[in-house]
Scaffold this motif. Structure first.
Motif, PDB file in Angstrom:
ATOM      1  N   ARG B 415       0.734  -1.144  -0.178  1.00  0.00           N
ATOM      2  CA  ARG B 415       0.059  -0.152  -0.005  1.00  0.00           C
ATOM      3  C   ARG B 415       0.877   1.326   0.040  1.00  0.00           C
ATOM      4  N   ARG B 498     -14.963  -4.630   5.385  1.00  0.00           N
ATOM      5  CA  ARG B 498     -15.061  -3.345   5.893  1.00  0.00           C
ATOM      6  C   ARG B 498     -14.609  -2.879   7.197  1.00  0.00           C
ATOM      7  N   GLU B 581      -7.544  -3.785 -15.104  1.00  0.00           N
ATOM      8  CA  GLU B 581      -8.994  -3.815 -14.750  1.00  0.00           C
ATOM      9  C   GLU B 581      -9.655  -4.964 -15.709  1.00  0.00           C
ATOM     10  N   SER B 583      -8.589  -7.500 -16.699  1.00  0.00           N
ATOM     11  CA  SER B 583      -8.277  -8.838 -16.337  1.00  0.00           C
ATOM     12  C   SER B 583      -9.188  -9.370 -15.186  1.00  0.00           C
ATOM     13  N   TYR B 584      -9.114  -8.106 -14.097  1.00  0.00           N
ATOM     14  CA  TYR B 584     -10.063  -8.386 -12.768  1.00  0.00           C
ATOM     15  C   TYR B 584     -11.386  -8.619 -13.149  1.00  0.00           C
ATOM     16  N   ALA B 585     -11.935  -7.819 -14.196  1.00  0.00           N
ATOM     17  CA  ALA B 585     -13.199  -8.024 -14.525  1.00  0.00           C
ATOM     18  C   ALA B 585     -13.470  -9.405 -15.362  1.00  0.00           C
ATOM     19  N   CYS B 586     -12.678 -10.153 -15.598  1.00  0.00           N
ATOM     20  CA  CYS B 586     -12.729 -11.468 -16.354  1.00  0.00           C
ATOM     21  C   CYS B 586     -12.685 -12.425 -15.236  1.00  0.00           C
ATOM     22  N   GLY B 587     -12.476 -11.984 -14.021  1.00  0.00           N
ATOM     23  CA  GLY B 587     -12.656 -12.801 -12.919  1.00  0.00           C
ATOM     24  C   GLY B 587     -11.316 -13.465 -12.406  1.00  0.00           C
ATOM     25  N   ALA B 588     -10.188 -12.830 -12.956  1.00  0.00           N
ATOM     26  CA  ALA B 588      -8.808 -13.241 -12.562  1.00  0.00           C
ATOM     27  C   ALA B 588      -8.354 -12.652 -11.087  1.00  0.00           C
ATOM     28  N   GLY B 589      -7.474 -13.384 -10.523  1.00  0.00           N
ATOM     29  CA  GLY B 589      -7.077 -13.131  -9.387  1.00  0.00           C
ATOM     30  C   GLY B 589      -5.758 -12.224  -9.567  1.00  0.00           C
TER      31      GLY B 589
END
Ligand SMILES: Nc1ncnc2c1ncn2[C@@H]1O[C@H](COP(=O)(O)OP(=O)(O)OP(=O)(O)O)[C@@H](O)[C@H]1O
Ligand SMILES: [Mg+2]
Lengths: 274, 709
Positions: B415, B498, B581, B583-589
């Motif tokens: 971070r 959260r 993004e 790649s993440y949207a395809c469900g990739a870790g």
């Protein structure tokens, strides 16, 4: 105008959702959903359904939170560290934001297409089968089958069938966007999320994508963000009008464009403001 | 109303046009270009010309002696020339190079004899002279070259056999040392002294391990001794054979014999007016016939004559006119060398352009593939090139995973915050630390502490081991801390998204606990009373506790780490976020995205950084001096001997070789030409690496270019 002014002043506001939408079977139902970037609130208590097998368009002036809402559906906003949410959404009756939900599995059930085409720097074939690859699929015949199906589904097959091994970046902008759609439908998603998919394209490519969306109707439930009112009226079954992070009115597209309940909606869709 | 303030002076106009700035910056640019070009030209010229075979010229001195050499440079100061000659013939004249003033010379125009030979030798440098006789045949002078070539092939075969025999000898020796090490190990383990058992051969009453070791040593010694008799005999025979063949030469060194009257005019026509007197002076028999004579004029009043009296071999004499009809006769010094010492021979003055290129190419070949002769002043640089290459590859293998993973963590996982920024700034600063600092660190940390630890355990590395009980309690505490660290990290991974405050507290705690665990492990290692090192038996001879290949590679890896990290970070940040993004949207870790999208896209940049680091590391000298480079190594760091890669060996290094040749050898003047050639080679290697980087980057980039505009 006074209602919009009331929203701008931060007064509570009830959105109008027509019965014709509520009576349908929703694939995603958004429940009292709010979202904050740090302390800045971007979405205010949004409640709306996305109807199964139909095209829902999100319209509204720039910065009203359309993308934010769209990206919340497949939890892409998790990637931004400062985001905090309240409320929930349901995908076919299951919670999206419950702590026990596996985000990766969730995203696999949805396909997403972005404003700017973002094909991966690999071959056309690999681009399309990427969702299967990450699931560890190696069977060539299955991959080939899915690739052809998806490319046909995205109306790109005829153009690229002889050059599947060429880089996805060698395609034109419109072709790239259809490639991204093919990628999004390769894993046979339950919902398709499109964020201004035509904004970077010329009218002919836009026409092709619109035809494509028209063909996908019924097979997939589609949520699309657009700035183009004609486009919204051409391709969508339902339209939701958003303003400053609130849902203002949602109805069948013909209702929104011809006789909306609120005069503000009419002003916006006819281009008198926005 | 136009006031004076609105009117522009010509000066401001001049400044506004920027004319002076154009000239200033342009001039600076030209100077910079000129400096770079002249540097390149200088190194190129010096480096390329060193190995070129030059004419070997002979000059007559006014005092009657001769001076000869390859003319390296000639300056004229105040009408007086000053020559710089490479004389060779070190074993006779005690010099490789000589400065000669033109005033000493009868004529400063060089005179070169086509019959002169240059012989490059294994020892003593080049020899220049006229071949007179070969010890193993009676052939005509015209056949000398052929006979020597054939003879050299034969001696090469003998040398090969000799090397083989010596290798066997070495292996037998190694067998004994290994057996002796085995005994020493037993001694250390059982805290006994076996010397008396070894000396007496009596092993009764010893424990079976000790008995086996002592018996093995005795067996090895016995077998080696048996073998050595045979091998030594063979070596003796081969050495004998090797020394049988020799070449007799006349060197261009004049020795005055006496003065006789001679008709100068006749001599210039190739005739002798008084052959009998000459024969007497030379101490040869005058057969009654006029001798065969070939006189070559070496400028004014001086002849070098090749003269053969009846039935006798030719010899050379120097005839110089004295007062009246008297002439001073000088003979040339004879010198005999072993054929086996000759590496290469040619006729420097008789060579055509093609022949010269042949010698040039053969010298370059030797330079690139051969072993050094004469402490590196002659012969090849192969061990240095090999050492540099092996060390650089090892260094890259060490730095790559570290650098890339560190950058990956910083860019993709960590971070952002003040801690990360501080670390990033320190890494950037690390890139600017003088390299000698890394050398000092490598020597004191890697060689002495880590190397000492590997050799002889904590005591050798300078740490007091703890008592056993304390150590085991510490181990118990550490295990608890380690378990806690593990538990906390697992917890923080599952903590609710959260409740981010709680989660970040957990993360911090986990990080600190891991840090404590790592430090605890290191601490326990250096305080262990139960570890005596892997090479205790060899002590006090250090194995890893000195400068060697491994530590040199690691030191350089440390030195190039910032380069790799910075380049990799840059490459990673150049990956468009839209790809992540997508790649993440395809469900990739996260890891799938990094591994399938981010890393391939960043690869050109990463490779570029990697090669830049390699180029920097290959040329670094200062730390090498401290952590393992030596001027002359008999063994290569990577060879065909098990285990092939020898991390504990010292090695030769090109950059260090330049330094040690140019400034540390006994005869740095003579070594200078070689320094330039080595510099050229180093420059070529570094340029090659950089060029590869640029080419690779361009090639990989092409794959990611979109056709869209
Ligand atoms: N990463 C972010 N950090 C902070 N605020 C953000 C971030 N992304 C968006 N916002 C804010 O949230 C609000 C909604 O943004 P959003 O991108 O959803 O608008 P939009 O309706 O998609 O607009 P457009 O039509 O221009 O794309 C805007 O006020 C924007 O400034
Ligand atoms: Mg948007």
């Amino acid at each position: 105008m006074n209602r919009l002014k009331a929203i701008a002043d931060g007064q509570t506001f009830e959105s109008v959702i027509h019965e014709e939408v509520l009576s349908r079977d929703p694939v995603v139902s958004i429940r009292d959903f709010s979202l904050f970037y740090n302390r800045k609130q971007a979405l205010y208590n949004i409640t709306m359904p996305i109807v199964k097998g139909m095209v829902t368009a999100l319209v509204g002036p720039s910065g009203c939170g359309k993308s934010t809402l769209l990206r919340s559906v497949n939890r892409m906003n998790d990637l931004i560290e400062t985001v905090r949410i309240e409320g929930d959404m349901l995908l076919n009756g299951e919670s999206i934001f419950a702590p026990s939900v596996d985000v990766i599995q969730l995203r696999k059930r949805m396909g997403m297409v972005f404003q700017k085409p973002n094909p991966f720097p690999m071959s056309i074939f690999e681009n399309v089968v990427y969702p299967l690859r990450i699931d560890g699929e190696r069977d060539k015949t299955i991959l080939m089958q899915v690739c052809e199906q998806s490319l046909r589904g995205a109306a790109l097959w005829e153009e690229v069938k002889d050059r599947l091994n060429e880089s996805g970046l060698s395609l034109s902008g419109g072709q790239q966007q259809r490639l991204c759609i093919a990628r999004a439908i390769a894993s046979d998603p339950e919902v398709l999320l499109l964020d201004e998919p035509c904004s970077a394209l010329d009218p002919i490519a836009t026409g092709k994508i619109e035809d494509l969306i028209d063909r996908l109707r019924g097979e997939y439930s589609i949520l699309i963000v657009t700035h183009n009112m004609q486009q919204a009226s051409r391709i969508s079954d339902h339209t939701a009008f958003m303003y400053l992070g609130r849902l203002v009115e949602m109805a069948e597209t013909s209702t929104i464009f011809t006789r909306p309940t609120l005069s503000e909606t009419e002003d916006y869709v006819t281009g008198r403001f926005g | 109303m136009i006031g004076p303030s609105t009117k522009r002076s010509s000066q401001t106009q001049f400044a506004a046009q920027g004319e002076p700035m154009v000239w200033l910056s342009g001039g600076m640019f030209a100077i910079a270009c000129l400096m770079i070009l002249s540097l390149l030209a200088f190194v190129l010229w010096q480096g390329l010309s060193t190995l070129w075979p030059r004419n070997y010229s002979i000059y007559g001195r006014t005092d009657g002696s001769l001076i000869a050499g390859e003319l390296y440079s000639k300056e004229v100061v105040d009408g007086l020339s000053k020559l710089y000659l490479r004389t060779g013939n070190y074993d006779v004249s005690n010099q490789h190079f000589a400065y000669v003033s033109g005033a000493e010379l009868i004529d400063d125009q060089p005179w070169s004899d086509p019959d002169l030979w240059a012989l490059e030798r294994r020892e003593w440098g080049n020899l220049y002279g006229f071949p007179k006789a070969l010890s193993w045949t009676n052939c005509e002078p015209g056949q000398f070259a052929k006979e020597v070539s054939v003879g050299m092939l034969e001696t090469a075969r003998i040398d090969q056999q000799l090397a083989q025999a010596k290798d066997e000898l070495k292996r037998a020796d190694q067998g004994i040392s290994k057996a002796r090490l085995g005994v020493r190990r037993v001694e250390l383990a059982q805290k006994i002294d076996l010397q008396s058992a070894i000396d007496s051969g009596v092993v009764d009453g010893l424990d079976p391990r000790a008995k086996a070791a002592v018996e093995h040593l005795a067996e090895c010694t016995r077998r080696a001794e048996e073998m050595m008799i045979g091998i030594n005999q063979r070596i003796g025979e081969l050495e004998q054979k090797r020394s049988e063949r020799s070449i007799l030469l006349e060197l261009p060194i004049a020795q005055e014999l006496g003065t006789i009257p001679l008709d100068w005019a006749e001599l210039s026509n190739g005739k002798l007016s008084d052959p009998e007197a000459l024969a007497k002076l030379l101490g040869v028999e005058f057969g009654g016939q006029a001798p065969q004579i070939r006189a070559s004029s070496m400028g004014q009043d001086q002849y070098l004559c090749k003269i053969g009296f009846a039935e006798q071999p030719f010899r050379r004499i120097l005839v110089r006119r004295a007062e009246g009809t008297n002439c001073v006769i000088s003979g040339l010094q004879e010198h005999s060398i072993l054929l086996a010492d000759v590496v290469r021979f040619f006729e420097p003055n008789g060579l055509g352009l093609l022949g010269r290129f042949g010698v040039y190419a053969s010298r370059w070949w030797e330079f690139l593939t051969g072993a050094p002769r004469e402490a590196g002043m002659e012969g090849g640089f192969f061990p240095a090139i090999w050492g540099t290459v092996v060390m650089t590859i090892l260094m890259s293998m060490a730095v790559m995973p570290f650098g890339v993973l560190a950058a990956l963590y910083m860019r993709e996982y960590a971070r952002s915050g003040w801690l990360l920024s501080a670390i990033r700034i320190s890494i950037n600063n690390l890139a600017g630390v003088p390299s000698i600092v890394y050398g000092v660190f490598g020597l004191s940390f890697f060689c002495y502490i880590v190397g000492g630890y590997i050799d002889g355990g904590p005591v050798k590395a300078g740490f007091e081991p703890w008592p056993s009980a304390v150590w085991f309690s510490a181990l118990a505490v550490l295990s608890v801390v380690g378990l806690a660290a593990f538990a906390v990290s697992v917890l923080s991974g599952q903590a609710e998204a959260r409740r981010s405050g709680f989660r970040s507290t957990l993360r911090w705690a986990g990080g600190l606990l891991w840090l404590a665990t790592l430090m605890g492990i290191a601490w326990l290692l250096i305080r262990s009373p139960h570890f005596q090192g892997f090479y205790q038996a060899q002590l006090p001879t250090p194995t890893f506790g000195k400068g060697c290949l491994l530590w040199a590679a690691l030191t350089l890896a440390l030195l190039t780490l910032p380069v790799v990290i910075v380049a990799t970070e840059e490459a990673l940040s150049a990956v468009p976020n839209s790809l992540r993004e997508g790649s993440y949207a395809c469900g990739a870790g996260k890891w799938q995205t990094i591994h399938r999208i981010v890393l391939p896209y960043a690869r050109p940049g990463i490779i570029t950084g990697f090669i830049l680091a390699m180029a920097r590391g290959a040329g670094e000298v200062a730390p090498m001096m401290l952590v393992g480079a030596i001027p002359l190594a008999t063994e290569l760091p990577l060879d065909t001997e098990f285990p092939f890669l020898h991390g504990s060996r010292s090695f030769m290094h090109l950059g260090f070789q330049i330094y040690s040749l140019g400034f540390q050898s006994q005869n740095s003047e003579a070594a200078k030409p070689m320094v330039f050639t080595a510099t050229l080679l180093l420059l070529a290697i570094v340029t090659l690496l950089n060029q590869t980087a640029i080419w690779l980057r361009a090639r990989l980039r092409k794959r990611f270019q979109t056709s869209q505009f």
